[in-house]
Design a protein around this motif. Structure first.
Motif, PDB file in Angstrom:
ATOM      1  N   GLU A  32       0.808  -1.220   0.000  1.00 24.75           N
ATOM      2  CA  GLU A  32       0.000   0.000   0.000  1.00 24.75           C
ATOM      3  C   GLU A  32       0.840   1.268   0.000  1.00 24.75           C
ATOM      4  O   GLU A  32       0.374   2.321  -0.431  1.00 24.75           O
ATOM      5  CB  GLU A  32      -0.949  -0.024   1.207  1.00 24.75           C
ATOM      6  N   LYS A  72       2.156   2.847   2.689  1.00 25.43           N
ATOM      7  CA  LYS A  72       2.052   3.631   3.920  1.00 25.43           C
ATOM      8  C   LYS A  72       3.381   3.637   4.670  1.00 25.43           C
ATOM      9  O   LYS A  72       4.128   2.656   4.653  1.00 25.43           O
ATOM     10  CB  LYS A  72       0.940   3.030   4.788  1.00 25.43           C
ATOM     11  N   TRP A 121      -8.545  -0.161  -0.349  1.00 26.32           N
ATOM     12  CA  TRP A 121      -7.115  -0.373  -0.239  1.00 26.32           C
ATOM     13  C   TRP A 121      -6.432   0.544   0.761  1.00 26.32           C
ATOM     14  O   TRP A 121      -5.303   0.280   1.181  1.00 26.32           O
ATOM     15  CB  TRP A 121      -6.440  -0.186  -1.601  1.00 26.32           C
ATOM     16  N   ASN A 122      -7.071   1.645   1.176  1.00 23.67           N
ATOM     17  CA  ASN A 122      -6.336   2.646   1.944  1.00 23.67           C
ATOM     18  C   ASN A 122      -6.116   2.248   3.403  1.00 23.67           C
ATOM     19  O   ASN A 122      -5.169   2.708   4.034  1.00 23.67           O
ATOM     20  CB  ASN A 122      -7.011   4.021   1.850  1.00 23.67           C
ATOM     21  N   ALA A 140      -4.391  -4.033  -2.902  1.00 22.35           N
ATOM     22  CA  ALA A 140      -3.832  -4.301  -1.574  1.00 22.35           C
ATOM     23  C   ALA A 140      -4.579  -5.437  -0.877  1.00 22.35           C
ATOM     24  O   ALA A 140      -5.213  -5.229   0.166  1.00 22.35           O
ATOM     25  CB  ALA A 140      -3.870  -3.037  -0.721  1.00 22.35           C
ATOM     26  N   GLN A 156      -4.495   9.861   1.760  1.00 19.51           N
ATOM     27  CA  GLN A 156      -5.334   8.783   1.233  1.00 19.51           C
ATOM     28  C   GLN A 156      -6.235   8.223   2.334  1.00 19.51           C
ATOM     29  O   GLN A 156      -6.213   7.034   2.649  1.00 19.51           O
ATOM     30  CB  GLN A 156      -4.451   7.689   0.624  1.00 19.51           C
ATOM     31  N   HIS A 185       1.850   7.396  -3.339  1.00 18.12           N
ATOM     32  CA  HIS A 185       0.479   7.002  -3.647  1.00 18.12           C
ATOM     33  C   HIS A 185       0.451   5.493  -3.873  1.00 18.12           C
ATOM     34  O   HIS A 185       1.466   4.872  -4.198  1.00 18.12           O
ATOM     35  CB  HIS A 185      -0.008   7.703  -4.913  1.00 18.12           C
ATOM     36  N   VAL A 186      -0.714   4.907  -3.737  1.00 14.82           N
ATOM     37  CA  VAL A 186      -0.828   3.462  -3.820  1.00 14.82           C
ATOM     38  C   VAL A 186      -0.628   2.935  -5.239  1.00 14.82           C
ATOM     39  O   VAL A 186      -0.234   1.790  -5.433  1.00 14.82           O
ATOM     40  CB  VAL A 186      -2.189   2.990  -3.265  1.00 14.82           C
ATOM     41  N   SER A 187      -0.884   3.776  -6.249  1.00 17.60           N
ATOM     42  CA  SER A 187      -0.803   3.309  -7.642  1.00 17.60           C
ATOM     43  C   SER A 187      -0.540   4.483  -8.572  1.00 17.60           C
ATOM     44  O   SER A 187      -0.692   5.655  -8.192  1.00 17.60           O
ATOM     45  CB  SER A 187      -2.117   2.627  -8.048  1.00 17.60           C
TER      46      SER A 187
END
Length: 483
Positions: free
Chosen positions: A93, A95, A151-152, A180, A282, A325-327
């Motif tokens: 993810e 984070k 996903w967050n 995720a 996010q 960012h995740v993506s």
């Protein structure tokens, strides 16, 4: 060698009938494939639902304390794997490590909390108006429920849906977000280790566009709990409602923090900054609007811009202030909104660019961004961005600030920074948000209190967490006993 994981159905890890898988990549280093998961079909979803339905009656008859014991053992199993789960969450993810560790601890605590709440389930005794009669209520499991999670917060949100559902005696089919799914997988491994009976909790991965319909409309599903965007949540609620299923959707936010002249500006900047830029923005409760009284507006702008510029951005494993960012898609969306803000006439005070260079070239990074001179009708002030972008809006007085805060389609979380007791109480009385805070950041909520929003932030049916989390997953039966 990249590990491939299966669906978890009927107590077994199985492959999809499609024979296809999809990749999960590290958002800090996009060339790294973290793992592969099953690209499931409608048939896979239906099989998981049938398995859950078959297990429902037996699980419902298990005494509440015994169900709680399983949850407690799952909590302990996750505690034993905390470091592994934290690293897994960071790698899938993005984070920051400390944020991910806090989220894993939240999941541990949620399972432990509902393990104890399972002891209290039952009902209440009421006084009958007639003689020789007993009048009471019973809490019974809803049945078989589906959980669709984002996903967050890929381990905390599944935990706060799974734990009350299982504590109440329901069986479950869960579908995590495809970017995720690893963290949710670990939850199911812990439940398996804890001795959860086969078929009680099932896990299916794949595209929401493929699996969404059977998970929300299947005739044997009794309830649907969803967290995600307002557009998708609205569709989920409408589809589930057609079958008269119980439905719970927690969705987007455009959360304000009001800053008044009596505020300590340093403390206000800290609250807004953490709320806006923590978890890379996010979060559905992120502070994306700061509504600042004109007397302290310039001072606040200077301080929040300096705060944003001071933040360390980098790979989550390095535990920076702000991760990627995740993506790629989420990064591009944030960059598009930054361009929108510029074109709308807002003033860019800090950030606003994608980060490049050795550490950043293969990841999805953007510098935390602050816009001033924002009108509340601009798109950057009305639409959920889901990135580290803060819009600062000027207000002439408290009444205008409150009106601006409420002038949005969303109503999830809101806060005010003030030392004026009247302002604080007026804010709590009149703010249109499900979570209202005084001298606090908009993000974060203790696990034993209800969570949910107003307006387009929620279906406004059932709250999550605490006792309210059990309400959704139980049906109430009124019982008369005439002796």
């Amino acid at each position: 060698m990249v590990t491939e994981y299966g669906n978890y159905v009927g107590g077994e890890w199985t492959d999809s009938v499609s024979g296809e898988t999809f990749e999960v990549r590290n958002p800090a280093e996009s060339s790294e494939i973290v793992s592969r998961f099953q690209d499931s079909t409608v048939s896979d979803a239906e099989s998981a639902i049938d398995t859950a339905v078959a297990a429902q009656n037996d699980w419902a008859t298990v005494p509440g304390p015994e169900r709680g014991s399983v949850l407690n053992q799952a909590s302990q199993a996750l505690e034993d794997r905390k470091a592994e789960a934290t690293e897994t969450l960071v790698r899938e993810e993005g984070k920051a490590w400390s944020e991910a560790a806090g989220e894993v601890q939240r999941a541990i605590d949620i399972f432990a909390y509902y393990a104890q709440k399972a002891f209290d389930l039952g009902g209440v005794v009421k006084s009958s108006s007639g003689r020789d009669k007993e009048l009471s209520t019973r809490q019974e499991p809803l049945g078989t429920v589906t959980l669709i999670t984002p996903w967050n917060y890929p381990i905390a949100i599944p935990a706060w849906k799974l734990a009350p559902a299982l504590a109440a005696g329901n069986t479950v089919v869960a579908k995590p977000a495809s970017v995720a799914p690893n963290s949710t997988r670990i939850l199911f491994e812990c439940l398996d280790e804890a001795g959860l009976p086969d078929g009680v909790a099932n896990y299916v991965t794949g595209s929401g566009s493929v699996l969404g319909d059977p998970l929300t409309t299947h005739e044997d599903i009794d309830g649907v709990s969803f967290t995600g965007s307002t557009s998708v949540g609205t569709s989920v609620a409408q589809a589930a409602a057609e079958g008269l299923k119980r439905v719970q959707c927690e969705m987007g936010g455009k959360n304000p923090t009001i800053v008044m002249p009596s505020a300590d500006i340093e403390e206000a900047v800290e609250a807004v900054g953490i709320g806006a830029f923590g978890t890379t923005g996010q979060s559905c409760t992120a502070a994306s609007r700061a509504i600042v009284h004109e007397q302290v507006y310039d001072e606040f702008i200077e301080a929040i811009a300096e705060y944003a510029e001071s933040l360390d951005v980098g790979p989550g494993l390095d535990d920076p202030d702000v991760g990627p960012h995740v993506s790629k898609g989420e990064l591009e969306s944030t960059l598009d909104y930054i361009d929108v803000g510029k074109s709308e006439g807002a003033t860019l005070e800090a950030g606003g660019e994608q980060l490049t260079g050795e550490t950043y070239d293969n990841g999805y990074y953007v510098r935390p961004t602050v816009f001033s001179d924002v009108d509340n009708d601009m798109r950057i002030a009305q639409e959920e961005i889901f990135g580290p972008v803060l819009s600062v809006i000027r207000a002439g007085d408290f009444e205008e600030a409150l009106a601006l805060a409420n002038d949005t389609d969303y109503g999830l979380s809101a806060s005010i920074i003030t030392q004026d007791l009247t302002e604080a109480n007026e804010f709590l009385d009149r703010i249109e948000a499900g979570v209202a805070k005084v001298n606090e950041k908009t993000t974060g909520l203790e696990l034993h209190v209800p969570f949910g929003g107003y307006k387009q932030s929620s279906t406004n049916t059932y709250r999550e967490q605490g006792d309210a989390g059990l309400d959704f997953f139980t049906a109430t039966k009124t019982v008369y006993r005439n002796y």
